[in-house]
Design a protein around this motif. Structure first.
Motif, PDB file in Angstrom:
ATOM      1  N   ARG A 188       0.835  -1.190   0.000  1.00 26.06           N
ATOM      2  CA  ARG A 188       0.000   0.000   0.000  1.00 26.06           C
ATOM      3  C   ARG A 188       0.874   1.245   0.000  1.00 26.06           C
ATOM      4  NH1 ARG A 188      -2.166   0.901   6.093  1.00 26.06           N
ATOM      5  NH2 ARG A 188      -0.138   0.681   7.148  1.00 26.06           N
ATOM      6  N   ASP A 189       0.256   2.356  -0.378  1.00 25.23           N
ATOM      7  CA  ASP A 189       0.991   3.620  -0.465  1.00 25.23           C
ATOM      8  C   ASP A 189       1.608   4.008   0.874  1.00 25.23           C
ATOM      9  OD1 ASP A 189       1.763   6.166  -1.758  1.00 25.23           O
ATOM     10  OD2 ASP A 189       0.261   7.038  -0.418  1.00 25.23           O
ATOM     11  N   GLU A 190       0.889   3.764   1.987  1.00 30.04           N
ATOM     12  CA  GLU A 190       1.363   4.164   3.306  1.00 30.04           C
ATOM     13  C   GLU A 190       2.698   3.527   3.676  1.00 30.04           C
ATOM     14  OE1 GLU A 190      -1.593   3.248   2.490  1.00 30.04           O
ATOM     15  OE2 GLU A 190      -3.153   4.431   3.477  1.00 30.04           O
ATOM     16  N   ASP A 191       3.023   2.363   3.088  1.00 32.50           N
ATOM     17  CA  ASP A 191       4.279   1.672   3.400  1.00 32.50           C
ATOM     18  C   ASP A 191       5.331   1.818   2.304  1.00 32.50           C
ATOM     19  OD1 ASP A 191       3.173   0.697   5.779  1.00 32.50           O
ATOM     20  OD2 ASP A 191       2.322  -1.054   4.770  1.00 32.50           O
ATOM     21  N   SER A 192       5.041   2.565   1.258  1.00 28.39           N
ATOM     22  CA  SER A 192       5.905   2.573   0.080  1.00 28.39           C
ATOM     23  C   SER A 192       7.168   3.411   0.234  1.00 28.39           C
ATOM     24  CB  SER A 192       5.119   3.061  -1.146  1.00 28.39           C
ATOM     25  OG  SER A 192       4.725   4.421  -0.971  1.00 28.39           O
ATOM     26  N   LEU A 193       7.275   4.184   1.323  1.00 25.35           N
ATOM     27  CA  LEU A 193       8.474   4.989   1.547  1.00 25.35           C
ATOM     28  C   LEU A 193       9.169   4.637   2.853  1.00 25.35           C
ATOM     29  CD1 LEU A 193       7.317   8.519   0.312  1.00 25.35           C
ATOM     30  CD2 LEU A 193       9.089   7.084  -0.709  1.00 25.35           C
ATOM     31  N   LEU A 194       8.911   3.449   3.390  1.00 25.43           N
ATOM     32  CA  LEU A 194       9.511   3.098   4.668  1.00 25.43           C
ATOM     33  C   LEU A 194      11.029   3.011   4.586  1.00 25.43           C
ATOM     34  CD1 LEU A 194       6.986   0.439   6.039  1.00 25.43           C
ATOM     35  CD2 LEU A 194       7.209   2.854   6.675  1.00 25.43           C
ATOM     36  N   SER A 195      11.572   2.470   3.514  1.00 21.54           N
ATOM     37  CA  SER A 195      13.032   2.387   3.381  1.00 21.54           C
ATOM     38  C   SER A 195      13.637   3.762   3.155  1.00 21.54           C
ATOM     39  CB  SER A 195      13.416   1.439   2.243  1.00 21.54           C
ATOM     40  OG  SER A 195      12.973   0.119   2.510  1.00 21.54           O
ATOM     41  N   PHE A 196      12.970   4.593   2.366  1.00 26.07           N
ATOM     42  CA  PHE A 196      13.419   5.976   2.188  1.00 26.07           C
ATOM     43  C   PHE A 196      13.439   6.700   3.525  1.00 26.07           C
ATOM     44  CE2 PHE A 196      12.352  10.450   1.761  1.00 26.07           C
ATOM     45  CZ  PHE A 196      13.222  10.898   0.787  1.00 26.07           C
ATOM     46  N   ARG A 197      12.372   6.560   4.315  1.00 20.90           N
ATOM     47  CA  ARG A 197      12.266   7.278   5.581  1.00 20.90           C
ATOM     48  C   ARG A 197      13.255   6.755   6.614  1.00 20.90           C
ATOM     49  NH1 ARG A 197       6.294   6.445   6.782  1.00 20.90           N
ATOM     50  NH2 ARG A 197       6.841   7.370   8.803  1.00 20.90           N
ATOM     51  N   VAL A 225       1.887   9.223  -5.246  1.00 17.96           N
ATOM     52  CA  VAL A 225       0.888   8.327  -4.686  1.00 17.96           C
ATOM     53  C   VAL A 225       1.062   6.961  -5.344  1.00 17.96           C
ATOM     54  CG1 VAL A 225      -1.566   7.899  -4.328  1.00 17.96           C
ATOM     55  CG2 VAL A 225      -0.696  10.244  -4.304  1.00 17.96           C
ATOM     56  N   TYR A 226       1.489   5.988  -4.543  1.00 17.40           N
ATOM     57  CA  TYR A 226       1.761   4.642  -5.051  1.00 17.40           C
ATOM     58  C   TYR A 226       0.463   3.860  -5.180  1.00 17.40           C
ATOM     59  CZ  TYR A 226       3.774  -0.112  -5.101  1.00 17.40           C
ATOM     60  OH  TYR A 226       4.118  -1.397  -5.420  1.00 17.40           O
ATOM     61  N   ARG A 227       0.281   3.234  -6.353  1.00 17.27           N
ATOM     62  CA  ARG A 227      -0.927   2.460  -6.630  1.00 17.27           C
ATOM     63  C   ARG A 227      -0.517   1.073  -7.110  1.00 17.27           C
ATOM     64  NH1 ARG A 227      -4.200   6.385 -10.648  1.00 17.27           N
ATOM     65  NH2 ARG A 227      -2.403   5.814 -11.957  1.00 17.27           N
ATOM     66  N   PRO A 228      -0.174   0.168  -6.183  1.00 15.01           N
ATOM     67  CA  PRO A 228       0.269  -1.162  -6.616  1.00 15.01           C
ATOM     68  C   PRO A 228      -0.807  -1.879  -7.408  1.00 15.01           C
ATOM     69  CG  PRO A 228      -0.158  -1.106  -4.254  1.00 15.01           C
ATOM     70  CD  PRO A 228      -0.228   0.301  -4.737  1.00 15.01           C
ATOM     71  N   LYS A 237      -1.325   0.123 -13.981  1.00 13.30           N
ATOM     72  CA  LYS A 237      -0.252   0.834 -14.646  1.00 13.30           C
ATOM     73  C   LYS A 237      -0.789   2.148 -15.217  1.00 13.30           C
ATOM     74  CE  LYS A 237       2.997  -2.204 -13.977  1.00 13.30           C
ATOM     75  NZ  LYS A 237       4.170  -1.888 -13.132  1.00 13.30           N
ATOM     76  N   PRO A 238      -0.102   3.277 -15.016  1.00 10.43           N
ATOM     77  CA  PRO A 238       1.112   3.382 -14.205  1.00 10.43           C
ATOM     78  C   PRO A 238       0.815   3.152 -12.730  1.00 10.43           C
ATOM     79  CG  PRO A 238       0.335   5.559 -14.813  1.00 10.43           C
ATOM     80  CD  PRO A 238      -0.536   4.584 -15.549  1.00 10.43           C
ATOM     81  N   ASP A 239       1.838   2.702 -11.991  1.00  8.31           N
ATOM     82  CA  ASP A 239       1.621   2.332 -10.593  1.00  8.31           C
ATOM     83  C   ASP A 239       1.801   3.504  -9.640  1.00  8.31           C
ATOM     84  OD1 ASP A 239       4.340   2.561 -10.901  1.00  8.31           O
ATOM     85  OD2 ASP A 239       4.799   0.466 -10.393  1.00  8.31           O
ATOM     86  N   TYR A 240       1.759   4.714 -10.158  1.00  7.00           N
ATOM     87  CA  TYR A 240       1.788   5.897  -9.301  1.00  7.00           C
ATOM     88  C   TYR A 240       1.141   7.056 -10.044  1.00  7.00           C
ATOM     89  CZ  TYR A 240       5.567   7.585 -12.284  1.00  7.00           C
ATOM     90  OH  TYR A 240       6.297   8.006 -13.375  1.00  7.00           O
ATOM     91  N   GLY A 298       0.776  11.629  -9.402  1.00  3.91           N
ATOM     92  CA  GLY A 298       1.074  12.762  -8.539  1.00  3.91           C
ATOM     93  C   GLY A 298      -0.121  13.120  -7.678  1.00  3.91           C
ATOM     94  N   GLY A 299       0.125  13.438  -6.421  1.00  3.50           N
ATOM     95  CA  GLY A 299      -0.957  13.816  -5.520  1.00  3.50           C
ATOM     96  C   GLY A 299      -0.464  13.868  -4.093  1.00  3.50           C
ATOM     97  N   LEU A 300      -1.364  14.175  -3.168  1.00  4.92           N
ATOM     98  CA  LEU A 300      -1.042  14.294  -1.751  1.00  4.92           C
ATOM     99  C   LEU A 300      -2.007  13.465  -0.922  1.00  4.92           C
ATOM    100  CD1 LEU A 300      -0.400  18.152  -1.493  1.00  4.92           C
ATOM    101  CD2 LEU A 300       1.302  16.351  -1.698  1.00  4.92           C
ATOM    102  N   ARG A 301      -1.507  12.997   0.244  1.00  5.03           N
ATOM    103  CA  ARG A 301      -2.333  12.240   1.186  1.00  5.03           C
ATOM    104  C   ARG A 301      -3.093  13.200   2.106  1.00  5.03           C
ATOM    105  NH1 ARG A 301       2.904  10.320   1.990  1.00  5.03           N
ATOM    106  NH2 ARG A 301       2.845  11.248   4.078  1.00  5.03           N
ATOM    107  N   GLU A 302      -4.087  12.673   2.783  1.00  2.00           N
ATOM    108  CA  GLU A 302      -4.870  13.489   3.710  1.00  2.00           C
ATOM    109  C   GLU A 302      -4.004  14.018   4.852  1.00  2.00           C
ATOM    110  OE1 GLU A 302      -7.921  15.656   5.192  1.00  2.00           O
ATOM    111  OE2 GLU A 302      -7.834  14.607   3.258  1.00  2.00           O
TER     112      GLU A 302
END
Length: 537
Positions: free
Chosen positions: A215-224, A248-251, A254-257, A259-263
């Motif tokens: 899910r998108d919420e976990d898609s930047l855990l390694s970056f963070r 915004v990651y959309r597993p 396609k495309p799997d992302y 542009g946008g912002l979370r709440e």
């Protein structure tokens, strides 16, 4: 039930909820000797802001803050103007703490490990008063390294020249795609960038994602885990910066992302901007541009853009910095894209540090040409911010950039000229000179003169850069690969001008001179020559 009883009940419920969710405590203090720890005599600082990405709390008179830990969040200090931060062991500024009490998802690049603390102390090192000094910011978009070889290119083509001359900057920004899907390269990249000795801030890009996240919420855990929060604020005397994740990651699809912002990002932005001074320049740093990549194609969610624009509308001085496109252009948002501010909103879509993904013919030092698809040489930008929210932008090509194209053109740091070497005297004047002004805008003034005569305007055209087209032809005609990857395919450029060359002059050589009036760097000139030859049928 009587109102007084209802109020009492609500008060009791809130007290019970608060006690069920224990808060953590920390202190923001003045690190007087800059050693990164609180010594005796290091006083707490009142009025400092700490956030978990949604809530913003303020320190009391003793510098203390209290925050309810939120699992999986990245807590951070909003660095105030007038202070700097100590550096971590990897050279990055020390202003954040990841909060992870439970095991997160198992990810290829590690994700976010469990943390021992839920709050921490933050040290701020007082800076001398900067007075009327400008703020100089280095801006890198898309270093996008695919391998250790590419990291070497990044270090030698971008970092080393800056390190030799002295970066002379007080802040650095990377606008995403720090690497190209291989997140194990972060330590090498950080070690290279740390050579510049500049506090460096990072926005994530679509190639910085954990693509094995569900899910998108976990898609930047390694970056963070490496860079801390994906959305945060940082303040300097000349400007406030908001750096944020807009991928915004959309597993699955396609495309799997997109542009946008979370709440939660909107919640933070609303709270931060509510008290942000409007006389100071507000700089937004992100990866995916706010404009659509092509007409009719929603590359940034329009509803999110309109909501962001509504938050920004009260601010008269805003600059947007984005990357992602591996090309360069200036966009001025107006009513057509949903902007309702008093003046157009300037977005500078910054060219890539890697250019065309570290492609093209290598020079004598082994560095690839890597000219971008719009004819812009790879490199980096500089942002200089002065008093009264004034700013100036400039593009700085890497020393190796564009050398393969120079076989058919002449270039300097500001523009490239492409012109025929010979024309038949008296032929129809249709072939001419092209000027690629790397920082050109739709309203740029670009002019031509021949043999020192009168200056005449050139016409802006949306066509591929002819020097890059010639490089594409050389790649097509080669029996063997001329580089590891071929040069980028030439695409229509947003900053190309054309004018026909006169053929009714005397036979012989004639001087071509082009000048462009850069909005921030002033008049820039470049010259070349062509020859008129007498010929009979």
């Amino acid at each position: 039930m009587r109102p007084i009883a209802s109020a009492a009940l609500l008060s009791a419920l809130f007290a019970t909820a608060a006690s069920a969710t224990p808060q953590c405590e920390g202190t923001v203090y003045a690190d007087r000797n800059g050693n990164g720890r609180r010594d005796a005599g290091d006083a707490g600082l009142a009025g400092q802001r700490v956030s978990d990405g949604e809530i913003i709390v303020v320190t009391d008179a003793l510098g203390r803050y209290r925050l309810t830990p939120r699992e999986g969040s990245s807590q951070f200090l909003i660095k105030p103007a007038g202070y700097r931060l100590p550096a971590r062991g990897n050279g990055l500024p020390d202003y954040w703490l990841n909060v992870r009490e439970n095991e997160g998802p198992a990810l290829k690049y590690g994700g976010m490990p469990r943390s021992e603390a839920t709050c921490r102390d933050y040290g701020l090192i007082p800076q001398r008063a900067q007075g009327g000094e400008d703020l100089d910011v280095l801006v890198f978009a898309d270093p996008q390294t695919k391998s250790a070889v590419d990291v070497g290119y990044y270090e030698r083509a971008i970092v080393e020249p800056l390190a030799r001359e002295g970066a002379a900057a007080r802040l650095g920004l990377s606008l995403g795609d720090i690497t190209h899907d291989d997140l194990s390269l972060y330590p090498r990249l950080n070690a290279a960038t740390a050579r510049l000795g500049v506090p460096w801030l990072h926005a994530p890009g679509n190639h910085d994602l954990d693509f094995d996240a569900a899910r998108d919420e976990d898609s930047l855990l390694s970056f963070r885990h490496v860079y801390g929060p994906d959305t945060y604020a940082w303040e300097e005397p000349q400007a406030n910066f908001v750096v944020f994740d807009d991928v915004v990651y959309r597993p699955g699809p396609k495309p799997d992302y997109i542009g946008g912002l979370r709440e939660d990002q909107f919640v933070f932005l609303e709270r931060y901007l509510a008290d942000a001074p409007k006389q100071r320049l507000l700089v937004l740093a992100m990866h995916i541009p706010l404009f659509d990549a092509a007409p009719g194609r929603e590359s940034f969610r329009r509803a999110d853009r309109e909501r962001l624009f509504a938050l920004l509308r009260p601010f008269p001085h805003v600059l947007v910095l984005s990357g992602h496109s591996h090309a360069q252009r200036h966009v001025f948002h107006a009513a057509a894209s949903g902007w309702q501010g008093a003046a157009p909103l300037h977005e500078y879509n910054v060219g890539a540090a890697c250019g065309a993904f570290w492609s093209g013919v290598r020079d004598a030092q082994g560095l690839p040409d890597s000219t971008m698809s719009d004819g812009t040489p790879n490199g980096y930008a500089r942002l200089r911010i002065g008093a009264d929210a004034r700013y100036a932008l400039s593009w700085h090509p890497a020393p190796s950039a564009g050398r393969a194209l120079d076989a058919d053109s002449v270039a300097n740091a500001h523009l490239r000229l492409y012109a025929p070497k010979t024309l038949r005297r008296g032929s129809y004047p249709i072939r001419g000179v092209y000027a690629n002004a790397f920082m050109g805008r739709e309203d740029s003034r670009v002019e031509l003169r021949i043999d020192g005569g009168e200056w005449t305007p050139m016409r802006r055209v949306e066509q591929p850069d002819p020097a890059l087209l010639a490089e594409n032809a050389r790649d097509d005609g080669a029996e063997r690969l001329r580089g590891y990857d071929r040069a980028a395919i030439a695409m229509p450029s947003a900053h190309l001008w054309n004018a026909a060359l006169p053929t009714d002059l005397a036979a012989g050589e004639h001087a071509i001179e082009v000048r462009v009036f850069d909005a921030w760097q002033g008049e820039q000139r470049l010259s070349t020559r062509y020859r008129l030859i007498e010929a009979a049928p």
